[in-house]
Scaffold this active site. Structure first.
Site, mmCIF file in Angstrom:
data_model
loop_
_atom_site.group_PDB
_atom_site.id
_atom_site.type_symbol
_atom_site.label_atom_id
_atom_site.label_comp_id
_atom_site.label_asym_id
_atom_site.label_seq_id
_atom_site.Cartn_x
_atom_site.Cartn_y
_atom_site.Cartn_z
ATOM 1 N N ARG A 8 -5.640 3.924 -1.813
ATOM 2 C CA ARG A 8 -4.889 2.688 -2.054
ATOM 3 C C ARG A 8 -6.106 1.373 -2.384
ATOM 4 O O ARG A 8 -6.967 1.780 -1.496
ATOM 5 C CB ARG A 8 -4.248 2.445 -0.823
ATOM 6 C CG ARG A 8 -3.289 1.009 -0.886
ATOM 7 C CD ARG A 8 -2.548 0.725 0.185
ATOM 8 N NE ARG A 8 -1.977 -0.515 0.250
ATOM 9 C CZ ARG A 8 -1.441 -1.104 1.421
ATOM 10 N NH1 ARG A 8 -1.474 -0.457 2.448
ATOM 11 N NH2 ARG A 8 -0.898 -2.360 1.251
ATOM 12 N N HIS A 9 -5.815 0.532 -3.156
ATOM 13 C CA HIS A 9 -6.664 -0.527 -3.246
ATOM 14 C C HIS A 9 -6.956 -1.058 -1.920
ATOM 15 O O HIS A 9 -6.290 -1.224 -1.061
ATOM 16 C CB HIS A 9 -6.227 -1.574 -4.282
ATOM 17 C CG HIS A 9 -4.823 -2.329 -3.588
ATOM 18 N ND1 HIS A 9 -4.940 -3.154 -2.806
ATOM 19 C CD2 HIS A 9 -3.687 -2.166 -3.947
ATOM 20 C CE1 HIS A 9 -3.783 -3.549 -2.353
ATOM 21 N NE2 HIS A 9 -2.759 -2.910 -3.335
ATOM 22 N N GLY A 10 -8.321 -1.711 -1.938
ATOM 23 C CA GLY A 10 -8.873 -2.555 -0.728
ATOM 24 C C GLY A 10 -7.875 -3.706 -0.547
ATOM 25 O O GLY A 10 -6.775 -4.190 -1.278
ATOM 26 N N GLN A 11 -7.832 -4.194 0.853
ATOM 27 C CA GLN A 11 -7.099 -5.489 1.028
ATOM 28 C C GLN A 11 -7.116 -6.467 -0.071
ATOM 29 O O GLN A 11 -8.201 -6.880 -0.459
ATOM 30 C CB GLN A 11 -7.514 -5.989 2.383
ATOM 31 C CG GLN A 11 -6.802 -7.072 2.775
ATOM 32 C CD GLN A 11 -7.120 -8.068 4.064
ATOM 33 O OE1 GLN A 11 -8.377 -8.614 3.793
ATOM 34 N NE2 GLN A 11 -6.722 -8.123 5.130
ATOM 35 N N ARG A 60 -6.422 -5.697 -8.675
ATOM 36 C CA ARG A 60 -6.728 -5.086 -7.122
ATOM 37 C C ARG A 60 -7.066 -3.729 -7.202
ATOM 38 O O ARG A 60 -8.179 -3.223 -6.548
ATOM 39 C CB ARG A 60 -5.816 -5.437 -6.001
ATOM 40 C CG ARG A 60 -4.655 -4.967 -6.265
ATOM 41 C CD ARG A 60 -3.482 -5.595 -5.374
ATOM 42 N NE ARG A 60 -2.219 -5.253 -5.613
ATOM 43 C CZ ARG A 60 -1.200 -5.449 -6.281
ATOM 44 N NH1 ARG A 60 -1.355 -6.625 -7.279
ATOM 45 N NH2 ARG A 60 -0.096 -5.151 -6.263
ATOM 46 N N GLU A 87 1.997 -0.914 -8.722
ATOM 47 C CA GLU A 87 2.773 -0.817 -7.165
ATOM 48 C C GLU A 87 4.165 -0.942 -7.649
ATOM 49 O O GLU A 87 4.668 -1.420 -8.778
ATOM 50 C CB GLU A 87 2.305 -2.245 -6.723
ATOM 51 C CG GLU A 87 3.014 -2.390 -5.293
ATOM 52 C CD GLU A 87 3.031 -1.288 -4.098
ATOM 53 O OE1 GLU A 87 3.419 -0.251 -4.576
ATOM 54 O OE2 GLU A 87 2.388 -1.703 -3.117
ATOM 55 N N ARG A 115 11.038 -0.211 2.787
ATOM 56 C CA ARG A 115 11.084 1.278 3.045
ATOM 57 C C ARG A 115 12.049 2.120 2.713
ATOM 58 O O ARG A 115 11.899 3.541 2.910
ATOM 59 C CB ARG A 115 10.448 1.484 4.463
ATOM 60 C CG ARG A 115 9.098 0.724 5.004
ATOM 61 C CD ARG A 115 7.984 1.409 4.177
ATOM 62 N NE ARG A 115 6.785 0.787 4.338
ATOM 63 C CZ ARG A 115 5.846 1.419 5.378
ATOM 64 N NH1 ARG A 115 6.107 2.903 5.722
ATOM 65 N NH2 ARG A 115 4.697 0.999 5.588
ATOM 66 N N GLY A 183 -0.137 1.213 -2.583
ATOM 67 C CA GLY A 183 0.970 1.634 -1.419
ATOM 68 C C GLY A 183 1.740 2.524 -1.854
ATOM 69 O O GLY A 183 2.126 3.656 -1.388
ATOM 70 N N ASN A 184 2.755 1.940 -2.692
ATOM 71 C CA ASN A 184 4.097 2.694 -3.121
ATOM 72 C C ASN A 184 3.755 3.585 -4.139
ATOM 73 O O ASN A 184 4.533 4.863 -4.076
ATOM 74 C CB ASN A 184 5.128 1.729 -3.224
ATOM 75 C CG ASN A 184 5.625 1.047 -2.022
ATOM 76 O OD1 ASN A 184 6.353 1.793 -1.242
ATOM 77 N ND2 ASN A 184 5.162 -0.287 -1.615
#
Length: 230
Positions: A8-11, A60, A87, A115, A183-184
């Site tokens: 997952r990409h960094g913050q 990102r 995403e 979610r 994330g997704n």
């Protein structure tokens, strides 16, 4: 045996400011850059070498991939960018502050939007400043394909053709693959790879910048999963 690494990409800047991001193209924060570089160092320390890289069309994720590959001395490997790894599209929530949205609609409703596997958030209007209806990077897509809102189910349906046409064939050929995404979109892939139920996937967390390593046998069955950390 082939290996697949998911990162997952960094913050991002909007992770930091607690805003719904989705398809909005925001940059990495300073912490996110360091997370991406750390991922690359961990990859190098574990001796992981790749034949192919995949990422989304969002800065990102692209930068996370590049920082990780540079730190592991693999910036030269073939790389493919695709909208299918973007995403999840958060619809009209894009750009909104998560805390303020929860105060307006209630924590439970926002949790469901974020979610739930099959509940869609409100759709975004084309004239919304955070819409991608007129984004040049999607100009070659049928306008009806560019989403106005997605849930995880729709995101999985978007990701799977790319898995079947590109990622899975690479792994079956014995190639090692790295994917830097979101994330997704990575939760969707993880759901498929691990056969996670619709209910249980709601609780799966993907940490920013954390490499997750899958080892597959010749039938593309998972024989090992490892999260790289210090």
């Amino acid at each position: 045996m082939s290996k697949l690494v998911l990162i997952r990409h960094g913050q991002s800047e909007w992770n930091l400011s607690n805003q719904f991001t989705g398809w909005v193209d925001v940059n990495l924060s300073e912490k996110g850059v360091e997370e991406a570089k750390k991922a690359g160092r961990l990859i190098k320390e574990h001796g992981l070498e790749f034949d192919q890289a995949y990422t989304s069309l969002l800065t990102r994720a692209i930068k996370t991939l590049h920082y990780a590959l540079e730190e592991s001395d693999q910036l030269w490997i073939p790389e493919t960018k695709t909208w299918r790894l973007n995403e999840r599209h958060y619809g009209a929530l894009q750009g909104l502050n998560k805390k303020a949205t929860a105060e307006k609609y209630g924590d439970e409703q926002v949790h469901i939007w974020r979610r739930s596997y099959d509940v869609l958030p409100p759709a975004i209007d084309d004239d919304n400043e955070f819409s991608q209806a007129h984004d040049r990077r999607y100009a070659n897509l049928d306008p009806h394909i560019v989403p106005k809102a997605e849930n995880l189910h729709v995101t999985l349906d978007r990701v799977m053709p790319f898995w079947e046409d590109n990622i899975a064939p690479d792994l079956l050929d014995g190639k090692n693959v790295i994917i830097a995404a979101h994330g997704n979109s990575l939760r969707a892939l993880t759901k498929y790879i691990e056969n996670i139920s619709d209910d249980d996937i709601m609780d799966l967390e993907m940490k920013t910048g954390e490499p997750v390593v899958y080892t597959f046998d010749e039938n593309l069955d998972v024989v090992n999963k490892e999260k790289l950390d210090d």
